[in-house]
Write an enzyme that holds these catalytic residues in place. Structure first.
Site, PDB file in Angstrom:
ATOM      1  CG  ASN A   1       3.348  -0.551 -11.439  1.00  0.00           C
ATOM      2  OD1 ASN A   1       2.843  -0.540 -12.619  1.00  0.00           O
ATOM      3  ND2 ASN A   1       4.605  -0.871 -11.333  1.00  0.00           N
TER       4      ASN A   1
ATOM      5  CG  ASP B   1       6.094  -3.040 -13.213  1.00  0.00           C
ATOM      6  OD1 ASP B   1       7.065  -2.663 -13.523  1.00  0.00           O
ATOM      7  OD2 ASP B   1       5.001  -2.769 -13.513  1.00  0.00           O
TER       8      ASP B   1
ATOM      9  CG  HIS C   1       0.184  -3.180 -15.697  1.00  0.00           C
ATOM     10  ND1 HIS C   1       0.709  -3.853 -14.955  1.00  0.00           N
ATOM     11  CD2 HIS C   1       0.968  -2.167 -16.004  1.00  0.00           C
ATOM     12  CE1 HIS C   1       1.953  -3.318 -14.561  1.00  0.00           C
ATOM     13  NE2 HIS C   1       2.089  -2.284 -15.200  1.00  0.00           N
TER      14      HIS C   1
ATOM     15  CG  HIS D   1       2.251   2.608 -15.289  1.00  0.00           C
ATOM     16  ND1 HIS D   1       3.603   2.908 -15.570  1.00  0.00           N
ATOM     17  CD2 HIS D   1       2.072   1.295 -15.356  1.00  0.00           C
ATOM     18  CE1 HIS D   1       4.209   1.368 -15.507  1.00  0.00           C
ATOM     19  NE2 HIS D   1       3.057   0.646 -15.376  1.00  0.00           N
TER      20      HIS D   1
ATOM     21  CB  CYS E   1       7.186   6.843 -15.493  1.00  0.00           C
ATOM     22  SG  CYS E   1       7.172   7.502 -17.103  1.00  0.00           S
TER      23      CYS E   1
END
Lengths: 312, 312
Positions: free
Chosen positions: A249, A16, A207, A209, A240
């Site tokens: 993240n 990621d 997960h 953010h 983002c």
């Protein structure tokens, strides 16, 4: 809160984080970063994604990376697979686990995978069949489950239906992704509470953010709902996609530090993570975003000065 | 969580934010900023600190600012007072409330106020006496209560003793300040739970810094413990004194947005706060630190694109 309970931190930086960098990282360098992450004590690492090299050039060396890293017992290596071709490559590369990517809303699914949510799920069926044949562990995911940047809240009935279809395929591990940071602790508890009650056979990972500053609060809410598996990325790599400077993240060092301060064990060596995070930050300053790299740990005490400005 | 419950957001930017700026803000400009904050609907604003002009030159115009702003019914104006001279100026300026500043540890107290914690408290006695004579509301504070950058954790017995001495002086409202961002949700619950049980006559507000990414999680933990009064600063103005680039005050727009997303009302007009935050950010970019100013609200939906890069 049950102290001394342990959580699994799944490091997603190699997939990621790296995929969000504009410059291609040489394979050897990637291998070094991942080896250092393995050395930190993460029990799970999302190493790469077996997508078409043209879709994400950064990850075109997925197979080679997996061949070259130093595997270690107890460290599960996970990879994303978007289709059967990717799955075959993942099987060949001997990952421990593959993960399917799915968006909760049609608009997000179309923009990400070129098909509506339930059409994308139909496409999973041959993958799950092939993975089962190859004795490969498969987990699912539900992106934008806590809010879609195009549609807002996702109806609970729709989330239920997605869970049901995953179960019908034999998938019981789901990653719930707050893809653009639209979750909050109440929403986390409401949605996880609802689907946990309805489908006790499912287990969830989160997960998160930190787009709107609530990632750690959401992690705590998830923990309180029984979640024990959390994604994060060293140095907060992985942005983002909707706001150029916005946070993506949650940083691994922030999540690990926060949990450990609360008495929740992670099994990860925080000092090694911070050291590695600093190296990544020096190399990729425009992508890193981490509180602990800036402020240090709570346990890093300062020497009391003789004179000092008034504080707030 | 009791939804639809309301919290008070106390805006501290004019004191805590402005005092951290290197350049002196002209009085007229300060008055305009504060008037705009009053117009946002904050029910409490920490307007200034009546310290010696040499200690904090930025706030030397405290009296003039208070004379010139547009007061509004229902908006309480609070000021810090470090000593009797400051209190007299605050009484003359007709603030609604004065706040006493105290550090939980001796080392922090010496570095901030040049005297040990309990010596500083002794010095409060004539102030409280004079404030009572003048019918001026007084609140107390306990800085570094959730962790001192020089000493680490503060013993509960010490915190108890501080509370007891405040009560003995007739002060029942205490601001608990996480001055350098060392709190976590477990610590917040443990300390507030302990002193709430021991001293049910006290009421608490929380002053949180986001130094280590946990401010919002700490606000939620405080809310769950019954706290209904939270400090914050528009645009996140007001830094961390120990790490030059580290985050300080939680931004008002982040706190208000997060609470409102959870269904907790604040009575503040978030859009006005964001507009004002953007103006402050343009003027003082090196000091502002806010998630919502970068990412927008959760309710700011995007148009679904035709094609789009793969997301995490």
């Amino acid at each position: 809160m049950n102290l001394k309970d342990e959580v699994i931190i799944s490091e997603v930086c190699p997939r990621d984080g790296f995929q969000s960098l504009a410059d291609i990282i040489p394979t050897e360098e990637k291998v070094e970063w991942i080896n250092a992450m393995i050395d930190c004590g993460f029990k799970q690492i999302e190493v790469t994604s077996f997508v078409h090299p043209k879709a994400i050039p950064q990850l075109r060396d997925a197979g080679e990376v997996l061949q070259k890293i130093n595997r270690k017992q107890g460290v599960k290596l996970r990879a994303l697979v978007p289709n059967l071709r990717g799955l075959e490559r993942a099987i060949e590369a001997k990952v421990d686990k593959v993960k399917l990517m799915l968006s909760a809303t049609d608009s997000h699914s179309i923009s990400n995978a070129n098909s509506k949510t339930f059409d994308a799920m139909k496409g999973f069926e041959p993958l799950v069949k092939r993975a089962t044949e190859a004795s490969m562990a498969v987990s699912g995911s539900i992106s934008v489950i806590f809010g879609c940047p195009y549609e807002g809240d996702v109806p609970l009935e729709r989330i239920e239906e997605i869970c049901k279809r995953y179960i019908d395929m034999g998938i019981y591990q789901l990653s719930l992704a707050d893809t653009t940071g639209m979750a909050n602790p109440v929403k986390i508890k409401r949605i996880i509470g609802h689907i946990s009650n309805k489908f006790p056979e499912l287990s969830f990972s989160l997960h998160l953010h930190n787009t709107r500053g609530m990632a750690f609060a959401n992690a705590v809410a998830g923990y309180e709902m029984g979640v024990r598996d959390f994604d994060s990325a060293i140095a907060g790599l992985g942005g983002c996609p909707y706001a150029p400077n916005a946070t993506g993240n949650i940083a691994s060092e922030d999540l690990i530090h926060g949990f450990e301060e609360m008495g929740i064990l992670t099994g990860v060596d925080l000092d090694k993570v911070i050291k590695l995070g600093k190296e990544l930050e020096i190399k990729y300053p425009q992508y890193s975003d981490s509180f602990i790299l800036k402020a240090g740990k709570c346990s890093d005490l300062h020497l009391a000065p003789k004179t000092q400005e008034k504080l707030g």
